[in-house]
Design a protein around this motif. Structure first.
Motif, PDB file in Angstrom:
ATOM      1  N   CYS A 131      -3.072   5.366   1.691  1.00 25.47           N
ATOM      2  CA  CYS A 131      -3.745   5.999   0.351  1.00 25.47           C
ATOM      3  C   CYS A 131      -4.478   4.678  -0.065  1.00 25.47           C
ATOM      4  O   CYS A 131      -3.682   3.894  -0.830  1.00 25.47           O
ATOM      5  CB  CYS A 131      -2.792   6.543  -0.445  1.00 25.47           C
TER       6      CYS A 131
ATOM      7  N   PHE B 128       5.773  10.176  -0.101  1.00 27.63           N
ATOM      8  CA  PHE B 128       5.024   9.097  -0.416  1.00 27.63           C
ATOM      9  C   PHE B 128       5.702   7.779  -0.527  1.00 27.63           C
ATOM     10  O   PHE B 128       6.918   7.773  -1.306  1.00 27.63           O
ATOM     11  CB  PHE B 128       4.223   9.000  -1.777  1.00 27.63           C
TER      12      PHE B 128
ATOM     13  N   ILE C  29       0.067   9.033  -7.846  1.00 28.91           N
ATOM     14  CA  ILE C  29      -0.408  10.008  -6.597  1.00 28.91           C
ATOM     15  C   ILE C  29       0.807  10.958  -6.738  1.00 28.91           C
ATOM     16  O   ILE C  29       0.430  12.308  -6.531  1.00 28.91           O
ATOM     17  CB  ILE C  29      -0.304   8.880  -5.243  1.00 28.91           C
TER      18      ILE C  29
ATOM     19  N   TYR D 286      -9.005  -1.954   4.255  1.00 32.86           N
ATOM     20  CA  TYR D 286      -9.456  -1.361   2.871  1.00 32.86           C
ATOM     21  C   TYR D 286      -9.651  -2.258   1.866  1.00 32.86           C
ATOM     22  O   TYR D 286      -9.227  -3.444   1.843  1.00 32.86           O
ATOM     23  CB  TYR D 286      -8.420  -0.273   2.344  1.00 32.86           C
TER      24      TYR D 286
ATOM     25  N   ARG E 236      -0.521   8.452   6.686  1.00 29.44           N
ATOM     26  CA  ARG E 236      -1.833   8.172   6.107  1.00 29.44           C
ATOM     27  C   ARG E 236      -1.993   7.251   4.990  1.00 29.44           C
ATOM     28  O   ARG E 236      -0.984   7.384   4.059  1.00 29.44           O
ATOM     29  CB  ARG E 236      -2.421   9.709   5.652  1.00 29.44           C
TER      30      ARG E 236
ATOM     31  N   GLN F 154       1.188   8.184   2.701  1.00 28.15           N
ATOM     32  CA  GLN F 154       1.572   9.565   2.574  1.00 28.15           C
ATOM     33  C   GLN F 154       2.412   9.800   4.108  1.00 28.15           C
ATOM     34  O   GLN F 154       1.772   9.522   5.177  1.00 28.15           O
ATOM     35  CB  GLN F 154       0.518  10.531   2.343  1.00 28.15           C
TER      36      GLN F 154
ATOM     37  N   GLU G  25       0.590   2.986  -8.762  1.00 25.49           N
ATOM     38  CA  GLU G  25      -0.346   4.021  -8.068  1.00 25.49           C
ATOM     39  C   GLU G  25       0.599   4.873  -7.435  1.00 25.49           C
ATOM     40  O   GLU G  25       0.161   6.177  -7.334  1.00 25.49           O
ATOM     41  CB  GLU G  25      -1.092   3.200  -6.679  1.00 25.49           C
TER      42      GLU G  25
ATOM     43  N   LEU H 154      -8.070  12.331  -6.162  1.00 26.71           N
ATOM     44  CA  LEU H 154      -7.256  12.865  -5.007  1.00 26.71           C
ATOM     45  C   LEU H 154      -7.539  14.223  -4.819  1.00 26.71           C
ATOM     46  O   LEU H 154      -7.591  15.055  -5.619  1.00 26.71           O
ATOM     47  CB  LEU H 154      -5.686  12.784  -5.456  1.00 26.71           C
TER      48      LEU H 154
ATOM     49  N   ARG I 236     -10.731   6.595  -7.968  1.00 29.13           N
ATOM     50  CA  ARG I 236     -10.692   7.688  -6.795  1.00 29.13           C
ATOM     51  C   ARG I 236     -10.101   8.612  -7.085  1.00 29.13           C
ATOM     52  O   ARG I 236      -9.068   8.715  -8.080  1.00 29.13           O
ATOM     53  CB  ARG I 236     -10.473   7.046  -5.432  1.00 29.13           C
TER      54      ARG I 236
ATOM     55  N   SER J  45      -0.104  15.001  -6.880  1.00 33.09           N
ATOM     56  CA  SER J  45       0.024  15.664  -5.670  1.00 33.09           C
ATOM     57  C   SER J  45       1.539  16.020  -5.242  1.00 33.09           C
ATOM     58  O   SER J  45       1.795  15.794  -4.205  1.00 33.09           O
ATOM     59  CB  SER J  45      -0.532  14.844  -4.499  1.00 33.09           C
TER      60      SER J  45
ATOM     61  N   TYR K  18       0.893  -1.298   0.014  1.00 34.31           N
ATOM     62  CA  TYR K  18       0.033   0.192  -0.050  1.00 34.31           C
ATOM     63  C   TYR K  18       0.827   1.265   0.059  1.00 34.31           C
ATOM     64  O   TYR K  18       2.028   1.267   0.336  1.00 34.31           O
ATOM     65  CB  TYR K  18      -1.074   0.083   1.183  1.00 34.31           C
TER      66      TYR K  18
END
Length: 121
Positions: free
Chosen positions: A47, A74, A64, A90, A45, A33, A60, A120, A118, A68, A30
């Motif tokens: 993501c 990340f 991201i 998740y 966190r 962040q 991924e 961001l 999804r 961002s 996974y």
């Protein structure tokens, strides 16, 4: 933003364990962040979603980071479930592109169904 995880050339199939329930992967990758808060403390966190393969998580991570820039660091982390069946907090995207939904361990759904992807923010 909608995006499909590139598949490894394999057709999508629904894999099931011997009791007709999909087997959630015991190891997942996974994207996390990390941001700095108070000096000496970090905040992490997840993501979502989670991924069965490191390659999926790396793709991924690239998306991201491109979407961002400058919003923390990340990285990819790995987790292992030591109990079977594995349960994660998740949704999990498995290697064939299907998704095991949180709380719905009996069904795998194609990754490109309605409402997938999804954004961001």
């Amino acid at each position: 933003m909608r995006r499909a995880i590139p598949l490894s050339g394999r057709p999508r199939t629904v894999l099931a364990s011997t009791d007709d329930r999909p087997a959630a992967p015991l190891e997942i990758y996974y994207v996390v962040q990390t941001t700095a808060g108070v000096v000496g403390k970090r905040h992490h966190r997840v993501c979502p979603p989670l991924y069965e393969t490191r390659h999926q998580a790396q793709i991924e991570l690239m998306h991201i980071q491109a979407a961002s820039p400058g919003s923390g660091t990340f990285s990819i982390w790995k987790a292992t479930a030591y109990a079977e069946p594995a349960e994660w907090l998740y949704d999990v995207v498995v290697a064939d592109g299907s998704v095991i939904r949180l709380g719905d361990h009996n069904v795998r759904r194609p990754a490109n169904g309605p409402g997938e992807g999804r954004s961001l923010s």
